[in-house]
Design a protein around this motif. Structure first.
Motif, PDB file in Angstrom:
ATOM      1  N   LYS A  18       0.852  -1.128   0.186  1.00 47.31           N
ATOM      2  CA  LYS A  18      -0.028   0.070   0.034  1.00 47.31           C
ATOM      3  C   LYS A  18       0.950   1.242   0.140  1.00 47.31           C
ATOM      4  O   LYS A  18       0.547   2.236  -0.784  1.00 47.31           O
ATOM      5  N   THR A  19       1.991   1.208   0.830  1.00 43.36           N
ATOM      6  CA  THR A  19       2.896   2.428   0.972  1.00 43.36           C
ATOM      7  C   THR A  19       3.617   2.682  -0.313  1.00 43.36           C
ATOM      8  O   THR A  19       3.719   3.769  -0.976  1.00 43.36           O
ATOM      9  N   THR A  20       3.985   1.443  -1.000  1.00 41.01           N
ATOM     10  CA  THR A  20       4.599   1.594  -2.445  1.00 41.01           C
ATOM     11  C   THR A  20       3.689   2.224  -3.215  1.00 41.01           C
ATOM     12  O   THR A  20       3.966   3.145  -4.216  1.00 41.01           O
ATOM     13  N   MET A  21       2.541   1.746  -3.618  1.00 40.44           N
ATOM     14  CA  MET A  21       1.801   2.190  -4.532  1.00 40.44           C
ATOM     15  C   MET A  21       0.984   3.631  -4.366  1.00 40.44           C
ATOM     16  O   MET A  21       0.946   4.288  -5.302  1.00 40.44           O
ATOM     17  N   ALA A  22       1.129   3.908  -2.998  1.00 40.69           N
ATOM     18  CA  ALA A  22       0.822   5.409  -2.456  1.00 40.69           C
ATOM     19  C   ALA A  22       1.921   6.498  -3.054  1.00 40.69           C
ATOM     20  O   ALA A  22       1.523   7.657  -3.075  1.00 40.69           O
ATOM     21  N   ASN A  23       3.160   5.865  -3.152  1.00 38.63           N
ATOM     22  CA  ASN A  23       4.146   7.016  -3.413  1.00 38.63           C
ATOM     23  C   ASN A  23       5.015   6.037  -4.631  1.00 38.63           C
ATOM     24  O   ASN A  23       6.507   6.000  -4.327  1.00 38.63           O
ATOM     25  N   LYS A  24       4.371   5.931  -5.589  1.00 36.79           N
ATOM     26  CA  LYS A  24       5.194   5.321  -6.840  1.00 36.79           C
ATOM     27  C   LYS A  24       6.506   5.887  -7.180  1.00 36.79           C
ATOM     28  O   LYS A  24       7.431   5.530  -7.477  1.00 36.79           O
ATOM     29  N   LEU A  25       6.086   7.384  -7.479  1.00 36.30           N
ATOM     30  CA  LEU A  25       7.430   8.104  -8.128  1.00 36.30           C
ATOM     31  C   LEU A  25       8.565   8.165  -7.196  1.00 36.30           C
ATOM     32  O   LEU A  25       9.679   7.977  -7.716  1.00 36.30           O
ATOM     33  N   PHE A  26       8.218   8.319  -5.823  1.00 40.82           N
ATOM     34  CA  PHE A  26       9.397   8.517  -4.981  1.00 40.82           C
ATOM     35  C   PHE A  26       9.902   6.843  -5.060  1.00 40.82           C
ATOM     36  O   PHE A  26      11.329   6.886  -4.903  1.00 40.82           O
ATOM     37  N   PHE A  27       9.205   6.115  -4.806  1.00 45.08           N
ATOM     38  CA  PHE A  27      10.086   4.760  -4.660  1.00 45.08           C
ATOM     39  C   PHE A  27      10.454   3.965  -6.062  1.00 45.08           C
ATOM     40  O   PHE A  27      11.356   3.242  -5.881  1.00 45.08           O
ATOM     41  N   LEU A  81      16.662   1.267   5.646  1.00 44.93           N
ATOM     42  CA  LEU A  81      15.766   1.271   7.157  1.00 44.93           C
ATOM     43  C   LEU A  81      15.421   2.508   7.489  1.00 44.93           C
ATOM     44  O   LEU A  81      14.242   2.906   8.066  1.00 44.93           O
ATOM     45  N   SER A  82      16.048   3.745   7.316  1.00 49.07           N
ATOM     46  CA  SER A  82      15.674   5.090   7.780  1.00 49.07           C
ATOM     47  C   SER A  82      14.875   5.382   7.036  1.00 49.07           C
ATOM     48  O   SER A  82      13.817   6.003   7.810  1.00 49.07           O
ATOM     49  N   ILE A  83      14.580   5.213   5.807  1.00 49.86           N
ATOM     50  CA  ILE A  83      13.561   5.558   4.916  1.00 49.86           C
ATOM     51  C   ILE A  83      12.450   4.849   5.578  1.00 49.86           C
ATOM     52  O   ILE A  83      11.195   5.596   5.358  1.00 49.86           O
ATOM     53  N   GLY A  84      12.307   3.472   5.381  1.00 48.89           N
ATOM     54  CA  GLY A  84      11.110   2.740   5.808  1.00 48.89           C
ATOM     55  C   GLY A  84      10.815   3.233   7.078  1.00 48.89           C
ATOM     56  O   GLY A  84       9.303   3.021   7.304  1.00 48.89           O
ATOM     57  N   LEU A  85      11.583   3.269   8.121  1.00 44.22           N
ATOM     58  CA  LEU A  85      10.778   3.792   9.520  1.00 44.22           C
ATOM     59  C   LEU A  85      10.367   4.980   9.529  1.00 44.22           C
ATOM     60  O   LEU A  85       9.295   5.214  10.203  1.00 44.22           O
ATOM     61  N   LYS A  86      10.866   5.898   8.609  1.00 45.33           N
ATOM     62  CA  LYS A  86      10.177   7.347   8.552  1.00 45.33           C
ATOM     63  C   LYS A  86       8.489   6.944   8.046  1.00 45.33           C
ATOM     64  O   LYS A  86       7.703   7.833   8.300  1.00 45.33           O
ATOM     65  N   PHE A  87       8.670   6.322   7.015  1.00 46.47           N
ATOM     66  CA  PHE A  87       7.180   5.885   6.327  1.00 46.47           C
ATOM     67  C   PHE A  87       6.262   5.481   7.330  1.00 46.47           C
ATOM     68  O   PHE A  87       5.104   5.799   7.523  1.00 46.47           O
ATOM     69  N   LYS A  91       6.452  10.283   8.900  1.00 43.37           N
ATOM     70  CA  LYS A  91       7.142  11.598   8.908  1.00 43.37           C
ATOM     71  C   LYS A  91       7.757  12.068   7.632  1.00 43.37           C
ATOM     72  O   LYS A  91       7.568  11.104   6.675  1.00 43.37           O
ATOM     73  N   PRO A  92       8.156  13.313   7.489  1.00 42.45           N
ATOM     74  CA  PRO A  92       8.668  13.809   6.091  1.00 42.45           C
ATOM     75  C   PRO A  92       9.882  12.806   5.570  1.00 42.45           C
ATOM     76  O   PRO A  92      10.583  12.885   6.600  1.00 42.45           O
ATOM     77  N   VAL A  93       9.965  12.503   4.378  1.00 42.72           N
ATOM     78  CA  VAL A  93      11.057  11.943   4.101  1.00 42.72           C
ATOM     79  C   VAL A  93      11.726  12.577   2.971  1.00 42.72           C
ATOM     80  O   VAL A  93      11.078  13.061   1.775  1.00 42.72           O
ATOM     81  N   SER A  94      13.064  12.489   2.891  1.00 45.82           N
ATOM     82  CA  SER A  94      13.783  13.179   1.874  1.00 45.82           C
ATOM     83  C   SER A  94      14.927  12.153   1.455  1.00 45.82           C
ATOM     84  O   SER A  94      15.545  11.646   2.256  1.00 45.82           O
ATOM     85  N   LEU A  95      14.852  11.799   0.128  1.00 40.94           N
ATOM     86  CA  LEU A  95      15.392  10.568  -0.165  1.00 40.94           C
ATOM     87  C   LEU A  95      16.975  10.557  -0.027  1.00 40.94           C
ATOM     88  O   LEU A  95      17.264   9.691   0.433  1.00 40.94           O
TER      89      LEU A  95
END
Length: 248
Positions: A18-27, A81-87, A91-95
């Motif tokens: 669900k999170t990947t599909m909701a943030n397709k471009l980012f991922f 891991l840092s990105i995964g835990l922020k999702f 929290k806001p994520v900066s690639l």
């Protein structure tokens, strides 16, 4: 640090999907960066340090290749891991700022990895020592491999703990052992499922990896957060040594 463990009621795969599909471009960009770093590592391995008199070129090349490989691997692993835990924390994520973790975090993880490797190698080392005097110790080797595999499952969450809580290597390994207590089969099954998921992604001309890689990262991060909440409960800090019951 994740505080709302009671809200983590989804299955890891469901959250990852669900999170990947909701943030397709980012991922998609995230996966491309990860694959680019892997390709960069292959390129760096082909580099040979120029020869200088009095210097062992093979040793220098080995150190260079190992150092660059470990840094890139650590960036991929710890940054993911840092990105995964922020999702999970919403929290806001900066690639790039979240992917490239601090040198201190990498050093702590490096020391913990040494301890981890030593721990899981002990059963095989003992079996090898016995086999020197008993050439029919195949069954013992099989038991040693199983024991090492179980130890690997027990302590595998130490990088998550380091990224999430910022503790030292010993505490990270100890907390991982608490988290995975009575949950090793669940952890193993998720990894097994994700292996097949990524094989499917690879078979889709490799394009599927743009989605299966983040699904894997998010699923494992979510499972860590779930198990940590169940095993330890909500606390403000893990910077104190934990007792046998997993309490500060």
């Amino acid at each position: 640090m994740i505080e709302h463990d009671e809200l983590l009621t989804e299955t890891p795969i469901s959250f990852g999907w669900k999170t990947t599909m909701a943030n397709k471009l980012f991922f998609m960009i995230f996966s491309i960066v990860i694959l680019a770093l892997i390709i960069l590592q292959f390129f760096l391995e082909s580099i040979r340090i120029p020869f200088y008199p009095g210097i062992n070129q093979n040793a220098v090349n080995f150190i260079f290749n190992y150092a660059t490989a470990f840094y890139i691997y650590s960036t991929i692993h710890l940054g993911s891991l840092s990105i995964g835990l922020k999702f999970i924390e919403d929290k806001p994520v900066s690639l790039f700022s979240d992917l490239f973790v601090s040198i201190q975090t990498i050093v702590i993880n490096f020391i913990a990895t040494i301890f981890f490797t030593f721990i899981i190698s002990v059963p095989i080392a003992i079996a090898t020592a016995i086999a020197i005097y008993n050439t029919e110790a195949l069954f013992l080797f099989l038991l040693a491999i199983i024991a090492s595999f179980i130890l690997a499952l027990k302590y595998q969450f130490y990088p998550y703990v380091i990224v999430d809580l910022g503790v030292n290597p010993i505490q990270a390994l100890k907390i991982s052992s608490i988290i995975t207590k009575n949950n090793k089969l669940e952890v193993f099954l998720l990894h097994l499922i994700l292996v097949f998921v990524n094989i499917i992604g690879l078979l889709c001309f490799g394009i599927g990896l743009l989605f299966t890689i983040p699904i894997s990262v998010l699923s494992c991060s979510y499972q860590y957060a779930q198990l940590r909440g169940v095993a330890i409960g909500k606390v403000d800090s893990y910077n104190e040594p934990l007792n046998a019951e997993g309490q500060v």
